[in-house]
Write a protein that holds these residues in place. Structure first.
Motif, short mmCIF file in Angstrom:
data_model
loop_
_atom_site.label_atom_id
_atom_site.label_comp_id
_atom_site.label_asym_id
_atom_site.label_seq_id
_atom_site.Cartn_x
_atom_site.Cartn_y
_atom_site.Cartn_z
N SER A 97 0.81 -1.22 0.00
CA SER A 97 0.00 0.00 0.00
C SER A 97 0.84 1.27 0.00
O SER A 97 0.33 2.34 -0.28
N GLY A 98 2.11 1.14 0.36
CA GLY A 98 2.96 2.32 0.43
C GLY A 98 2.94 3.00 1.78
O GLY A 98 3.56 4.04 1.97
N LEU A 99 2.21 2.43 2.75
CA LEU A 99 2.21 3.00 4.10
C LEU A 99 3.61 2.88 4.69
O LEU A 99 4.29 1.88 4.51
N GLY A 100 4.02 3.92 5.38
CA GLY A 100 5.33 3.91 6.01
C GLY A 100 5.28 4.54 7.39
O GLY A 100 4.21 4.80 7.93
N ASP A 101 6.44 4.82 7.94
CA ASP A 101 6.54 5.35 9.29
C ASP A 101 5.96 6.76 9.41
O ASP A 101 5.67 7.21 10.51
#
Length: 102
Positions: A27-31
């Motif tokens: 999804s491209g979710l990151g910190d």
């Protein structure tokens, strides 16, 4: 950090976990992405207080930015409409904003 997914208050099976892990990774979710604070716990800890705190953060930040950019005084505003598709507390979100201005 181990990956876990809760559904209906129960830890899900490995196939379900693998599927959701793959979706999350792709999804491209990151910190630096935002998740509501209840989602930082396993199982998620949802409450009216947490929902209201998040709504206040988002709404008041948007209002402050808008008033600063437009140089409009809160006293010049005659009508206020606040909409949230999921969270609809009593008293209303518009009432929450108006009480903060008094």
């Amino acid at each position: 950090m181990p990956y876990a997914m809760w559904k209906n208050g129960k830890l899900c099976d490995d196939g379900y976990l693998k599927f959701h892990k793959r979706i999350s990774e792709r999804s491209g979710l990151g910190d630096e992405n935002y998740l509501p604070s209840p989602m930082h716990y396993i199982p998620p800890q949802f409450s009216l207080d947490e929902a209201r705190a998040e709504a206040e953060l988002v709404i008041f930040t948007a209002i402050d930015d808008l008033l600063a950019k437009t140089r409009v005084s809160p006293g010049d505003i005659a009508i206020l409409i606040v909409n949230c598709s999921i969270f609809s507390p009593t008293s209303s979100l518009a009432d929450m904003v108006m009480r903060s201005c008094v």
